[in-house]
Design a protein around this motif. Structure first.
Motif, PDB file in Angstrom:
ATOM      1  N   PHE A   5       0.796  -1.314  -0.182  1.00 57.98           N
ATOM      2  CA  PHE A   5      -0.021  -0.077  -0.246  1.00 57.98           C
ATOM      3  C   PHE A   5       0.781   1.272   0.085  1.00 57.98           C
ATOM      4  CE2 PHE A   5      -2.421  -3.047   1.910  1.00 57.98           C
ATOM      5  CZ  PHE A   5      -3.826  -2.869   1.053  1.00 57.98           C
ATOM      6  N   GLU A   6       0.366   2.308  -0.799  1.00 61.75           N
ATOM      7  CA  GLU A   6       1.264   3.548  -0.684  1.00 61.75           C
ATOM      8  C   GLU A   6       0.373   4.618   0.053  1.00 61.75           C
ATOM      9  OE1 GLU A   6       2.481   4.794  -4.601  1.00 61.75           O
ATOM     10  OE2 GLU A   6       3.040   2.715  -5.084  1.00 61.75           O
ATOM     11  N   HIS A   7       1.058   5.087   0.864  1.00 62.59           N
ATOM     12  CA  HIS A   7       0.496   6.047   1.866  1.00 62.59           C
ATOM     13  C   HIS A   7       1.328   7.464   1.580  1.00 62.59           C
ATOM     14  CE1 HIS A   7      -1.679   2.968   3.906  1.00 62.59           C
ATOM     15  NE2 HIS A   7      -0.501   2.486   4.083  1.00 62.59           N
ATOM     16  N   TYR A   8       0.636   8.355   1.174  1.00 64.95           N
ATOM     17  CA  TYR A   8       1.216   9.709   1.107  1.00 64.95           C
ATOM     18  C   TYR A   8       0.777  10.767   2.012  1.00 64.95           C
ATOM     19  CZ  TYR A   8       3.280   8.086  -3.125  1.00 64.95           C
ATOM     20  OH  TYR A   8       4.169   7.185  -3.996  1.00 64.95           O
ATOM     21  N   CYS A   9       1.609  11.503   2.611  1.00 67.90           N
ATOM     22  CA  CYS A   9       1.042  12.672   3.408  1.00 67.90           C
ATOM     23  C   CYS A   9      -0.296  13.335   3.301  1.00 67.90           C
ATOM     24  CB  CYS A   9       2.355  13.826   3.664  1.00 67.90           C
ATOM     25  SG  CYS A   9       1.830  14.952   4.869  1.00 67.90           S
ATOM     26  N   GLU A  10      -1.225  13.507   4.183  1.00 65.86           N
ATOM     27  CA  GLU A  10      -2.308  13.977   4.125  1.00 65.86           C
ATOM     28  C   GLU A  10      -2.455  15.571   4.070  1.00 65.86           C
ATOM     29  OE1 GLU A  10      -5.669  12.243   6.283  1.00 65.86           O
ATOM     30  OE2 GLU A  10      -4.968  10.451   5.952  1.00 65.86           O
ATOM     31  N   GLU A  11      -1.159  16.127   4.301  1.00 62.66           N
ATOM     32  CA  GLU A  11      -1.262  17.607   4.532  1.00 62.66           C
ATOM     33  C   GLU A  11      -1.486  18.225   2.990  1.00 62.66           C
ATOM     34  OE1 GLU A  11      -0.736  21.188   6.241  1.00 62.66           O
ATOM     35  OE2 GLU A  11      -0.824  19.169   7.426  1.00 62.66           O
ATOM     36  N   PRO A  12      -2.372  19.120   2.862  1.00 61.22           N
ATOM     37  CA  PRO A  12      -2.636  19.535   1.328  1.00 61.22           C
ATOM     38  C   PRO A  12      -1.156  20.082   0.827  1.00 61.22           C
ATOM     39  CG  PRO A  12      -4.535  20.212   2.993  1.00 61.22           C
ATOM     40  CD  PRO A  12      -3.415  19.478   3.847  1.00 61.22           C
ATOM     41  N   GLY A  13      -0.921  19.664  -0.335  1.00 62.86           N
ATOM     42  CA  GLY A  13       0.079  20.211  -1.150  1.00 62.86           C
ATOM     43  C   GLY A  13       1.688  19.481  -1.070  1.00 62.86           C
ATOM     44  N   CYS A  14       1.575  18.610   0.106  1.00 58.12           N
ATOM     45  CA  CYS A  14       2.476  17.895   0.384  1.00 58.12           C
ATOM     46  C   CYS A  14       2.467  16.640  -0.412  1.00 58.12           C
ATOM     47  CB  CYS A  14       2.809  17.440   1.725  1.00 58.12           C
ATOM     48  SG  CYS A  14       4.295  16.662   2.394  1.00 58.12           S
ATOM     49  N   GLU A  15       3.742  16.104  -1.016  1.00 57.49           N
ATOM     50  CA  GLU A  15       3.882  14.996  -1.805  1.00 57.49           C
ATOM     51  C   GLU A  15       4.753  13.784  -1.265  1.00 57.49           C
ATOM     52  OE1 GLU A  15       4.435  16.033  -5.824  1.00 57.49           O
ATOM     53  OE2 GLU A  15       2.580  17.324  -5.865  1.00 57.49           O
ATOM     54  N   GLU A  16       5.098  14.156   0.035  1.00 46.71           N
ATOM     55  CA  GLU A  16       6.046  13.133   0.789  1.00 46.71           C
ATOM     56  C   GLU A  16       5.405  11.943   1.138  1.00 46.71           C
ATOM     57  OE1 GLU A  16       9.429  13.714   1.487  1.00 46.71           O
ATOM     58  OE2 GLU A  16       9.128  15.394   0.165  1.00 46.71           O
ATOM     59  N   TRP A  17       6.423  10.979   1.419  1.00 48.38           N
ATOM     60  CA  TRP A  17       5.751   9.547   1.814  1.00 48.38           C
ATOM     61  C   TRP A  17       5.170   9.700   3.296  1.00 48.38           C
ATOM     62  CZ3 TRP A  17       4.482   5.065   0.169  1.00 48.38           C
ATOM     63  CH2 TRP A  17       4.103   3.833   1.137  1.00 48.38           C
ATOM     64  N   GLY A  18       3.963   8.963   3.516  1.00 45.84           N
ATOM     65  CA  GLY A  18       3.294   9.216   4.500  1.00 45.84           C
ATOM     66  C   GLY A  18       3.560   7.752   5.300  1.00 45.84           C
ATOM     67  N   TRP A  69      -2.404   9.045   7.550  1.00 53.87           N
ATOM     68  CA  TRP A  69      -1.011   8.856   7.284  1.00 53.87           C
ATOM     69  C   TRP A  69      -0.480  10.323   6.798  1.00 53.87           C
ATOM     70  CZ3 TRP A  69       1.319   4.362   8.029  1.00 53.87           C
ATOM     71  CH2 TRP A  69       0.460   3.349   7.712  1.00 53.87           C
ATOM     72  N   TRP A  70       0.918  10.724   7.522  1.00 51.94           N
ATOM     73  CA  TRP A  70       1.624  11.928   7.480  1.00 51.94           C
ATOM     74  C   TRP A  70       3.019  11.606   7.121  1.00 51.94           C
ATOM     75  CZ3 TRP A  70      -2.103  11.258  11.121  1.00 51.94           C
ATOM     76  CH2 TRP A  70      -3.258  11.959  11.185  1.00 51.94           C
ATOM     77  N   CYS A  71       3.661  12.474   6.586  1.00 52.26           N
ATOM     78  CA  CYS A  71       5.165  12.435   6.545  1.00 52.26           C
ATOM     79  C   CYS A  71       5.613  12.985   8.108  1.00 52.26           C
ATOM     80  CB  CYS A  71       5.819  13.342   5.504  1.00 52.26           C
ATOM     81  SG  CYS A  71       5.549  15.215   5.801  1.00 52.26           S
ATOM     82  N   TRP A  72       6.969  12.628   8.390  1.00 52.21           N
ATOM     83  CA  TRP A  72       7.254  13.157   9.808  1.00 52.21           C
ATOM     84  C   TRP A  72       7.246  14.683   9.928  1.00 52.21           C
ATOM     85  CZ3 TRP A  72       7.355  11.185  14.221  1.00 52.21           C
ATOM     86  CH2 TRP A  72       8.521  11.781  15.143  1.00 52.21           C
ATOM     87  N   ALA A  73       7.527  15.572   9.001  1.00 53.06           N
ATOM     88  CA  ALA A  73       7.419  16.857   9.399  1.00 53.06           C
ATOM     89  C   ALA A  73       5.874  17.373   9.694  1.00 53.06           C
ATOM     90  CB  ALA A  73       7.913  17.663   7.960  1.00 53.06           C
ATOM     91  N   HIS A  74       4.790  16.645   9.131  1.00 49.50           N
ATOM     92  CA  HIS A  74       3.593  17.177   9.263  1.00 49.50           C
ATOM     93  C   HIS A  74       2.851  16.207  10.381  1.00 49.50           C
ATOM     94  CE1 HIS A  74       4.025  18.880   5.326  1.00 49.50           C
ATOM     95  NE2 HIS A  74       3.731  19.848   5.896  1.00 49.50           N
ATOM     96  N   PHE A  75       3.651  15.105  10.926  1.00 48.10           N
ATOM     97  CA  PHE A  75       2.977  14.396  11.884  1.00 48.10           C
ATOM     98  C   PHE A  75       2.311  14.917  13.025  1.00 48.10           C
ATOM     99  CE2 PHE A  75       3.310  10.739  14.968  1.00 48.10           C
ATOM    100  CZ  PHE A  75       2.117   9.883  14.784  1.00 48.10           C
TER     101      PHE A  75
END
Length: 74
Positions: free
Chosen positions: A16-29, A43-49
């Motif tokens: 499963f591919e999870h990407y960050c849920e922060e709008p505009g962020c395309e990092e791996w979640g 799911w979030w990237c570490w910066a937005h967790f």
């Protein structure tokens, strides 16, 4: 890479591919959270967790500041 001892259960080897849920962020979640098993995981990237401790937040701030030092005005 060997496939010995891998599961043959249906869906067991699905990625499963999870990407960050922060709008505009395309990092791996890579950091997910769910309040209960009945609620889908978000799911979030570490910066937005949003569930980091104060110490983890400060460590991230130091890392970002070191990567992008502010110019000093003289």
């Amino acid at each position: 890479m060997s496939i010995t001892n891998h599961s043959t259960a249906p869906g067991a080897n699905v990625l499963f591919e999870h990407y960050c849920e922060e709008p505009g962020c395309e990092e791996w979640g890579g950091f997910g959270n769910s309040p209960s098993p009945s609620v889908p995981t978000r799911w979030w990237c570490w910066a937005h967790f949003p569930h980091k401790t104060y110490e983890q937040e400060q460590a991230l701030r130091r890392k970002l500041d070191a990567a992008h030092p502010k110019e000093t005005v003289q």
